[in-house]
Design a protein around this motif. Structure first.
Motif, PDB file in Angstrom:
ATOM      1  N   SER A 246      46.682 -50.259  26.348  1.00  0.00           N
ATOM      2  CA  SER A 246      47.100 -51.623  26.108  1.00  0.00           C
ATOM      3  C   SER A 246      46.039 -52.585  26.625  1.00  0.00           C
TER       4      SER A 246
ATOM      5  N   LYS B  72      56.462 -48.417  28.390  1.00  0.00           N
ATOM      6  CA  LYS B  72      56.360 -49.154  27.119  1.00  0.00           C
ATOM      7  C   LYS B  72      57.663 -49.884  26.809  1.00  0.00           C
TER       8      LYS B  72
ATOM      9  N   HIS C  27      47.047 -46.663  30.581  1.00  0.00           N
ATOM     10  CA  HIS C  27      47.806 -47.464  29.623  1.00  0.00           C
ATOM     11  C   HIS C  27      47.847 -48.938  30.008  1.00  0.00           C
TER      12      HIS C  27
END
Length: 266
Positions: free
Chosen positions: A2, A190, A130
């Motif tokens: 991300s 997420k 992430h």
């Protein structure tokens, strides 16, 4: 990976600039409104000595700002008749008191021995990748996104979370998510970024970091039903259940049990 809008690094010494309106050596505490002052006084009333209220008081200021700022330290010192140095000594000793603003959610990954060996290190590494940006993994107590904004995440590796029988584990705002894998942990984070609040494995339903801090300060208005959540996993109490099924009991303490003498005080 991300690419969050902002990644905020943590510092144990809180180098955040103070309010521009504050004069040297003072800090603007106006963010702590009348309701916060009333809650602070309610905390103090629980203790025979006011200074004993410092730990929950620090959680209270975190519920307002998302961290313990210099203004928060001044507020606690004023309420408890302590010096800023006395409050700072406590705020910098315990890891639950954060010196930089936290995200909407605090994700704590256990990386102590058993959890690490069973996948905790891999979970933490995967979440760092992430949540990082520009090719840089997120660091310990750093925040992905604008602190406090919806979907923002502060990541930390934690020492033992006291759930070795369910390893590897992580916590979100101090609520447990047991028997994790790198894949499950990534899916969980997420979903948090997307605004969802998955139900913890046990304990209260998930809220945000500031609301969790308000509960740690001792205020549960509207959250009484949280006590109905499961507090232990079946694996943890399996031994006790087997003993009950089979009629096993421990021998009672004899009435005349002798104890070794206590050493003489000098």
């Amino acid at each position: 990976m991300s690419t969050p809008e902002n990644v905020l690094a943590a510092s144990p010494l809180d180098p955040v600039a103070t309010q521009a309106t504050a004069t040297p050596g003072t800090f603007d505490t106006s963010v702590f409104d009348e309701e916060t002052v009333a809650r602070a006084q309610a905390i103090i009333a629980r203790y025979p000595v006011a200074r004993s209220a410092l730990l929950p008081m620090l959680h209270l200021v975190q519920s307002v700002e998302g961290y313990v700022s210099q203004a928060g330290i001044t507020f606690c010192a004023h309420q408890l008749d302590l010096t800023n140095a006395e409050v700072s000594a406590v705020a910098t000793f315990y890891t639950m008191y954060k010196r930089r603003p936290c995200g909407e959610h605090l994700v704590s990954v256990c990386t102590n021995t058993l959890c690490a060996a069973l996948g905790g290190d891999a979970i933490y590494a995967g979440l760092r990748e992430h949540l990082g940006s520009d090719g840089r993994p997120l660091g310990h107590e750093e925040t992905s996104g604008e602190p406090g904004a919806p979907g923002s995440i502060t990541l930390e590796h934690a020492e033992c979370l006291a759930a070795c029988d369910l390893a590897p584990v992580l916590q979100v705002n101090y609520e447990y998510f047991d028997n994790q894998t790198p894949e499950k942990a990534l899916e969980l984070v997420k979903s948090l970024q997307a605004g969802e609040k998955p139900h913890p494995t046990r304990g209260a339903r998930l809220t945000d970091f500031r609301q969790a801090e308000l509960q740690l300060a001792g205020f549960f208005e509207g959250r009484e039903a949280d006590l109905d959540g499961p507090s232990a996993a079946p694996e943890t109490v399996r031994g006790a259940a087997l003993a009950a099924e089979r009629g096993w009991t421990a021998p009672a303490m004899p009435d005349n049990a002798e104890f070794p003498p206590l050493p003489e005080k000098k």
